[in-house]
Motif scaffolding. Structure first.
Motif, PDB file in Angstrom:
ATOM      1  N   UNK A 386       5.148   0.820  -9.348  1.00 42.86           N
ATOM      2  CA  UNK A 386       5.662   0.817  -7.981  1.00 42.86           C
ATOM      3  C   UNK A 386       5.275  -0.481  -7.281  1.00 42.86           C
ATOM      4  N   UNK A 387       6.249  -1.305  -6.839  1.00 46.78           N
ATOM      5  CA  UNK A 387       5.910  -2.499  -6.037  1.00 46.78           C
ATOM      6  C   UNK A 387       5.298  -2.063  -4.714  1.00 46.78           C
ATOM      7  N   UNK A 388       4.228  -2.724  -4.304  1.00 47.89           N
ATOM      8  CA  UNK A 388       3.544  -2.389  -3.060  1.00 47.89           C
ATOM      9  C   UNK A 388       4.161  -3.180  -1.907  1.00 47.89           C
ATOM     10  N   UNK A 389       4.567  -2.457  -0.864  1.00 44.45           N
ATOM     11  CA  UNK A 389       5.238  -3.075   0.281  1.00 44.45           C
ATOM     12  C   UNK A 389       4.226  -3.446   1.355  1.00 44.45           C
ATOM     13  N   UNK A 390       4.399  -4.604   2.017  1.00 47.08           N
ATOM     14  CA  UNK A 390       3.457  -5.029   3.071  1.00 47.08           C
ATOM     15  C   UNK A 390       3.464  -4.066   4.257  1.00 47.08           C
ATOM     16  N   UNK A 391       2.274  -3.844   4.834  1.00 48.87           N
ATOM     17  CA  UNK A 391       2.084  -3.043   6.034  1.00 48.87           C
ATOM     18  C   UNK A 391       1.340  -3.903   7.065  1.00 48.87           C
ATOM     19  N   UNK A 392       0.853  -3.307   8.109  1.00 44.12           N
ATOM     20  CA  UNK A 392       0.114  -4.042   9.124  1.00 44.12           C
ATOM     21  C   UNK A 392      -1.294  -4.407   8.634  1.00 44.12           C
ATOM     22  N   UNK A 393      -1.836  -5.479   9.202  1.00 42.84           N
ATOM     23  CA  UNK A 393      -3.221  -5.886   8.980  1.00 42.84           C
ATOM     24  C   UNK A 393      -3.549  -6.157   7.521  1.00 42.84           C
ATOM     25  N   UNK A 394      -2.552  -6.637   6.775  1.00 44.26           N
ATOM     26  CA  UNK A 394      -2.796  -7.026   5.397  1.00 44.26           C
ATOM     27  C   UNK A 394      -2.753  -5.905   4.387  1.00 44.26           C
ATOM     28  N   UNK A 395      -2.507  -4.682   4.818  1.00 40.27           N
ATOM     29  CA  UNK A 395      -2.450  -3.555   3.901  1.00 40.27           C
ATOM     30  C   UNK A 395      -1.115  -3.524   3.166  1.00 40.27           C
ATOM     31  N   UNK A 396      -1.120  -2.935   1.972  1.00 39.89           N
ATOM     32  CA  UNK A 396       0.087  -2.699   1.180  1.00 39.89           C
ATOM     33  C   UNK A 396       0.212  -1.199   0.938  1.00 39.89           C
ATOM     34  N   UNK A 397       1.453  -0.734   0.691  1.00 37.85           N
ATOM     35  CA  UNK A 397       1.665   0.699   0.479  1.00 37.85           C
ATOM     36  C   UNK A 397       2.737   0.912  -0.569  1.00 37.85           C
ATOM     37  N   UNK A 398       2.590   1.978  -1.337  1.00 36.04           N
ATOM     38  CA  UNK A 398       3.576   2.390  -2.325  1.00 36.04           C
ATOM     39  C   UNK A 398       3.583   3.893  -2.456  1.00 36.04           C
ATOM     40  N   UNK A 399       4.741   4.475  -2.775  1.00 42.02           N
ATOM     41  CA  UNK A 399       4.893   5.921  -2.840  1.00 42.02           C
ATOM     42  C   UNK A 399       5.191   6.355  -4.266  1.00 42.02           C
ATOM     43  N   UNK A 400       4.582   7.459  -4.678  1.00 41.71           N
ATOM     44  CA  UNK A 400       4.801   7.990  -6.022  1.00 41.71           C
ATOM     45  C   UNK A 400       4.951   9.507  -5.931  1.00 41.71           C
ATOM     46  N   UNK A 401       5.814  10.075  -6.772  1.00 37.58           N
ATOM     47  CA  UNK A 401       6.029  11.515  -6.826  1.00 37.58           C
ATOM     48  C   UNK A 401       5.056  12.126  -7.824  1.00 37.58           C
TER      49      UNK A 401
END
Length: 886
Positions: A386-401
């Motif tokens: 899963x590619x991690x998408x940029x969020x606020x304050x330098x955080x990254x996020x990704x979703x998995x089932x």
């Protein structure tokens, strides 16, 4: 007639109207029934759809219930209570109704409590079945040993002019024995005679019976010419014979060391009507059950606690994160939330979860990051990139089932050029709630030459015992294999019985099983006598003896594999069992732990090359030895895992050695009571002063010159100093003896050095001291500083090895503590001279004198931190799972 005809017409009209009304009512009823039927069909279809949604979960649950029912049926059969098919069906239906009731009416907390109670019940049944099997095996062995002993000796119920048994020798009866004191020259002048007897080869029933001179007119004399007319000084006694024995073994004692033992062969007489082998085995079995009842009850209490803790930990998936041992899986990830966490905090099977990652604290800073997600320790067939998408304050996020049968979510982060953040080779893991099916549990075999408390020399024995117990409490199968020394603390081993033997290296190796602190231990006992020398270490052939033990352990693993019981991982500890790692282990993976690189470097190097993965006892020590020849070429599979302490032994809340038990909420009061008791016991002045303590072996590794400096600096600053320890080197001990005399003369009532091993005093020192000093030159792990914090004593340490990994300076280590998710908890220094130690000690004493509020809060903070095996055992479990998938 006209009137009659009119009435008839009227009646016919009424009847017609009634028929129409009846037909209308019937049509309405039919329509109502059809509508009700359609509504019922709709409800049925809705219910069917709901049931279909739960079909997989229900099927898995039924399989679990059927498996449990089979276990109960087997247990009932063993107890003579075989249930009928109708009774089993009734029980299964009753359990199904109970589950339906739970789903509808109980809260999550009540459901969790029910699961915990059920887990405890199943654990107790399993334990009792295991104990009955062990008792049966022990009874069989003892019975065979007794009967074997009776067949091996010559026996007789009379020896002319020496002894006579009067009457029939029937089991359970009272028999009369007469003995001629003059038959043995060294007994002739003895004033008294005592019969010493036992049964069946001296195996049981030992007793002493006083004999009395046989009177000249005693009727017994008429039963034998020798008694009535022959010479001799005859003595007589009566003996109540055993009800189960088939032979009585005996000698005669004239007092002191004077015996008649039939010239070294003892006397033996057959008993008629004793128990046959099966009867003896049954009697011994019931005796074992009776004599072990109290111990078994205590073990059951521990098993119930562990089972409930596991069940509550597995059912705590409602997002509640606690640092308690029950929720230690969640607490493990909570420590890392400053740079990685997931939403929801407790993932649920069958639902999506979002993972958040902050690469600013990792080597992937500034890179595009991909999350590699797997399940069940990456052993599940489902994986996702899963590619991690940029969020606020330098955080990254990704979703998995999350799949429905996923018990654990596993994550590793990848950057460019092959760079990976895998949590220092342990990966990131979150427990998943609500999964169907069973998680694959581990089978780990620990092998070592030390095991606390039955054959302990150093800290390795503590590690093997505590790690094995912690793994077992997590639900994994754990075997421990150690040599059967002749100096084992046998009173600390329960149900020791020989269970097998095998031929290896021109000798027979007996396999024994016993329980030590609730852990099943296997003892290897070669008939070549390699471990019958009255010691563990100290012989010039240690490497030969331990090499034999390692190869014999490998042979045992191969035998287990042939029986379908091959362990997943064989974990060898230190140089003594290093050869296990390169032996044929039937495909088992290997772990190897370096406890101290000062010894056996060549063997350690071989083990590091051969093992699946290697560890040492702290992350910093792993860095310190990284360039050593034994490990420098194996850094890709080498990690440091900080040891823990046994929080059951070291617990001020129920420590019997303290004048007052206390916890984090009563730290100040509890430590004050312990300080007063410590001052009283060591004859120190009863005054409000900082007490600094050292609990240590007095060897150069422990920084002896800094130990001395700690004492003098404390006394110069108006404090009190206590030391508990001793030196194996006589010159060092003499030096400290002189130091004690000099210090106690110069600072009377303020210093006490105790040179002995005193377990109760060590507990009181940890509780009564304000500061515990550990100024080691090197320390692979160190447990003293962790025990000190458990008791609210602030540690003062030299920043090396495991001391650096567990103690974070309140002034200088805020950032390092933040990165480790630990609050600053003590004082530390880097150098090896007096000035370096003074820098740390002076600051500690300043806080104690000038800011008592801060000091008390610091003591409470140290007590609240968890330095048990909760977290280290999870790291080992991570490493084991990673090994078996390689």
């Amino acid at each position: 007639l006209a009137a009659a005809q009119a009435e008839l017409v009227r009646l016919q009209a009424i009847q017609t109207q009634q028929r129409e009304e009846q037909r209308r009512q019937q049509e309405e009823e039919q329509a109502r029934l059809q509508e009700e039927h359609r509504a019922q069909e709709e409800r049925y279809r809705a219910a069917e759809e709901a049931r279909l949604q739960e079909e997989l979960a229900e099927e898995a649950r039924q399989q679990q219930e059927l498996a449990r029912a089979q276990e109960e049926r087997a247990a009932a059969a063993a107890a003579g209570e075989q249930l009928s098919e109708e009774e089993m069906l009734y029980r299964e239906l009753e359990e199904a109704r109970n589950r339906e009731f739970e789903d509808i009416y109980l809260t999550d907390e009540e459901k969790a409590e029910n699961r915990a109670a059920e887990a405890a019940r199943e654990a107790i049944l399993e334990f009792r079945e295991k104990r009955m099997t062990q008792h049966a095996a022990a009874a069989k062995q003892q019975a065979q040993a007794r009967r074997g002993a009776t067949l091996a000796v010559h026996h007789s119920n009379e020896v002319d002019n020496v002894l006579y048994w009067m009457g029939d020798m029937q089991a359970g009866s009272r028999a009369t024995l007469v003995y001629n004191r003059n038959s043995e020259s060294n007994m002739q002048h003895c004033q008294e005679v005592t019969l010493i007897l036992a049964y069946d080869g001296w195996s049981h029933g030992n007793q002493e019976v006083k004999m009395f001179p046989l009177a000249r007119d005693d009727p017994i004399r008429k039963q034998s010419w020798a008694l009535e007319h022959g010479p001799g000084e005859w003595f007589v006694c009566q003996v109540d014979l055993s009800e189960t024995a088939v032979m009585v073994d005996y000698v005669f004692c004239g007092g002191g060391k004077v015996y008649d033992n039939n010239k070294g062969k003892d006397y033996h007489t057959e008993i008629q009507g004793g128990a046959n082998l099966d009867q003896l085995e049954e009697a011994l079995f019931h005796k074992l059950v009776e004599t072990n009842a109290e111990k078994d009850a205590a073990m059951e209490e521990q098993i119930v606690k562990a089972a409930r803790a596991r069940a509550l930990g597995q059912s705590s998936g409602a997002g509640v994160i606690s640092a308690s041992a029950v929720n230690k899986h969640q607490a493990r990830m909570a420590r890392l939330e400053h740079f990685v966490y997931c939403e929801p905090r407790a993932p649920t099977a069958g639902q999506a979860v979002q993972v958040f990652y902050n690469p600013q604290h990792s080597l992937l800073k500034g890179q595009e990051v991909t999350m590699n997600a797997g399940f069940n320790r990456f052993l599940h067939s489902t994986q996702a990139s899963v590619p991690m998408a940029p969020q606020q304050n330098g955080w990254l996020a990704g979703t998995v089932q999350v799949p429905a049968d996923a018990h654990v979510l596993d994550v590793v982060f990848h950057g460019r050029n092959g760079q990976v953040d895998d949590n220092n080779k342990k990966d990131f893991h979150w427990d998943v709630a609500g999964a169907v099916g069973q998680m694959r549990m581990l089978h780990v075999l620990n092998t070592a030459v030390e095991l606390a408390p039955v054959c302990k020399v150093g800290g390795m024995g503590d590690v093997v015992t505590a790690l094995s117990r912690s793994l077992s409490e997590e639900g994994h199968r754990v075997d421990v294999v150690v040599p059967k020394y002749d100096i084992l603390e046998y009173d600390m081993i329960q149900n020791l019985v020989q269970v097998d033997n095998f031929h290896f290296d021109n000798t027979n190796v007996k396999v024994w099983k016993g329980d030590v602190e609730g852990i099943s231990i296997t003892f290897l006992d070669p008939e070549n006598g390699m471990f019958n020398h009255g010691c563990i270490y100290g012989r010039n052939d240690d490497h030969i003896r331990f090499g034999f033990f390692s190869r014999a352990t490998a042979q045992l693993v191969r035998i287990m594999a042939e029986r379908g019981e091959r362990p997943d991982v064989v974990h060898a500890h230190d140089w003594q069992t290093a050869p296990c790692t390169w032996e044929d282990l039937a495909g088992a993976k290997t772990a190897f732990t370096i406890h101290n690189l000062e010894y056996g470097a060549d063997l350690i190097g071989g083990a590091m090359a051969a093992c699946t993965f290697g560890t040492t006892v702290s992350p910093t020590y792993a860095e310190e030895v990284a360039h050593h020849g034994s490990v420098k070429n194996h850094q890709h599979k080498f990690i440091g895992i900080l040891n823990g302490i046994d929080s059951h032994i070291w617990n001020p809340a129920d420590d019997e050695h303290l004048p007052m038990n206390y916890d984090v909420n009563t730290t100040v009061q509890g430590k004050a009571a312990s300080k007063a008791e410590l001052q009283k016991r060591l004859n120190l002045h009863q005054r409000d002063a900082p007490v600094v303590g050292v609990v240590s072996r007095l060897v150069n590794q422990k920084g002896l010159h800094l130990v001395k400096r700690t004492m003098w600096r404390t006394l110069e600053k108006g404090g009190q100093f206590v030391l508990l320890g001793s030196a194996p080197d006589g010159n060092v001990q003499n030096d400290f003896n002189n130091l004690a005399n000099h210090a106690e003369q110069q600072y009377p009532g303020n210093v006490k050095l105790v040179f002995s091993y005193d377990e109760p005093l060590s507990h009181l020192i940890y509780a009564g001291c304000d500061i515990i000093s550990v100024p080691s030159m090197f320390e692979p792990c160190g447990l003293t500083q962790m025990i000190a914090m458990r008791y609210g004593a602030v540690p003062l340490v030299r920043r090396t090895g495991g001391l650096r990994d567990s103690v974070f300076d309140v002034d200088d280590d805020q950032q390092r503590a933040l990165e480790a998710s630990v609050d600053p908890n003590g004082f530390s220094f880097d150098g090896t001279d007096d000035a370096a130690l003074d820098y740390a000690l002076d600051r500690a004493l300043h806080y104690w004198y000038d800011d008592r509020g801060f000091w008390n809060s610091l003591a409470e903070r140290t007590m609240s931190q968890d330095w048990s095996w909760n977290y280290p055992s999870m790291q080992y479990i991570d490493a084991y799972y990673k090994a078996i998938r390689q």
